[in-house]
Design a protein around this motif. Structure first.
Motif: not given
Length: 393
Positions: A359, A362-364, A367
């Protein structure tokens, strides 16, 4: 040689993208190995907290003796040395390469580590009793963010977020490697290796005098830094076209696992070896087995999943401490105790840490890296305006 025109912004971007793609080309097995190394470190730390779960029932938790799990760090260091040479193929001999290389590594390492350090500092303020850590002073905090080794109040040379000790080694290696990029590949590897060897010799010489060495020297002269050199050597072998058969690679991997299982660094062992040999040697065998294959394949679903976890291994390494302690408190609060509950806790930590790492990756992490890379491309002309293009190898 006639000097080439300075690279344009588009050229910088393409060069950075190309080297990044090559770092993953044909290295699926290395990514899988990176995942296993990260999971080994998680197991090592989870087993210590499992002791508290077993102790609730008045029992003693026996750590698993399958492998010395913390040797996952040694695997990481050998992989790091390998990847830096493999991924920098187009940078050797290029003017301005040091800035490009360091920019790429800082983008990869700094954001998540700084975020983890900030979260840990916040935890120290909000939950000081739960973490059992003394409050760091201002210099210790600043040094931690700058990757400078300093001695803590407990006498250990560690940053405030303890897992950052490995990153202090990594950043030192990156700095040495960047300065050598003006040379051709073989000369750069030889120069960095010689520097590391001399540093270890210097540290040992100072230690034998009985004089307390400065924290920086004591830390960076540890023989563990030579594991980066082992990885660089493997990258040279691959660059020279050395490829091993599946049987040879399987034999190397089996030998590496067997040597780690024997854990020849333990004082009660039949043979007691220095950690560099007992852990660095087997780690090099494992990386050789993963990196010296004939090429990558799509792989089975499990292999692809492990490779994806390999991509998120940095997040797994930094995130898992924030999973271990809360889960231990939750398991104990729920009334679970005993050896079975302790091993169940270890399994739960593994699953939760993997999910959290994926998580965060992929999310921090991804990006953030994309945004910083776009910024770096925009700033590139100013950074390498004096570049003269690559020199022949």
């Amino acid at each position: 040689m006639t000097a080439a025109a300075p690279p344009s912004k588009e050229g910088w971007s393409k060069r950075a993208a190309a080297t990044g793609q090559r770092s993953g080309a044909h290295l699926l097995a290395v990514q899988v190995l990176r995942a296993f190394a990260a999971l080994a470190v998680v197991i090592y730390h989870a087993e210590y907290d499992a002791e508290a779960v077993a102790a609730r029932a008045g029992l003693t938790f026996e750590h698993s003796e399958l492998l010395p799990w913390m040797a996952g760090v040694d695997v990481f260091f050998v992989i790091s040395g390998f990847i830096m040479v493999h991924a920098s193929e187009e940078l050797f001999g290029m003017s301005g390469a040091a800035g490009l290389f360091l920019t790429r590594r800082l983008i990869r390492i700094v954001p998540l580590y700084w975020a983890a350090t900030l979260l840990f500092l916040a935890s120290l303020v909000l939950l000081p009793n739960a973490l059992n850590k003394a409050a760091p002073n201002l210099w210790q905090i600043v040094a931690s963010f700058l990757f400078v080794p300093v001695e803590r109040s407990d006498g250990l040379i560690r940053p405030v977020f303890s897992l950052g000790w490995t990153l202090n080694y990594e950043m030192f290696f990156y700095a040495l490697f960047a300065t050598a990029l003006v040379l051709r590949r073989a000369a750069a590897v030889a120069t960095v290796t010689a520097t590391l060897v001399l540093l270890v010799i210097m540290g040992e010489a100072v230690h034998r005098t009985g004089i307390a060495a400065p924290a920086v020297l004591a830390f960076w002269s540890d023989p563990i830094v030579l594991e980066f050199a082992l990885g660089m050597g493997l990258a040279l072998l691959r660059a020279e076209g050395i490829r091993l058969t599946l049987l040879a690679r399987t034999s190397l991997a089996a030998a590496g696992v067997l040597l780690l299982h024997l854990d020849l660094a333990q004082p009660d062992g039949v043979v007691v070896l220095p950690p560099l040999v007992a852990y660095g040697g087997p780690a090099a065998l494992l990386v050789a087995a993963a990196a010296l294959g004939h090429g990558a394949t799509a792989g089975q679903r499990l292999e692809r999943l492990m490779a994806a976890l390999g991509d998120a291994s940095y997040a797994l390494y930094l995130v898992h401490p924030f999973i271990i302690r809360p889960l231990r408190l939750a398991v104990i609060a729920a009334g679970f105790a005993g050896i079975g509950a302790a091993w169940g806790y270890v399994a739960l930590v593994l699953v939760a840490s993997v999910l959290a790492a994926l998580l965060v990756h992929r999310r921090f992490e991804r990006p953030m890296m994309r945004r910083l890379r776009r910024w770096a491309v925009r700033a590139a002309p100013a950074t390498i305006s004096g570049a003269t293009g690559p020199s022949p190898r």
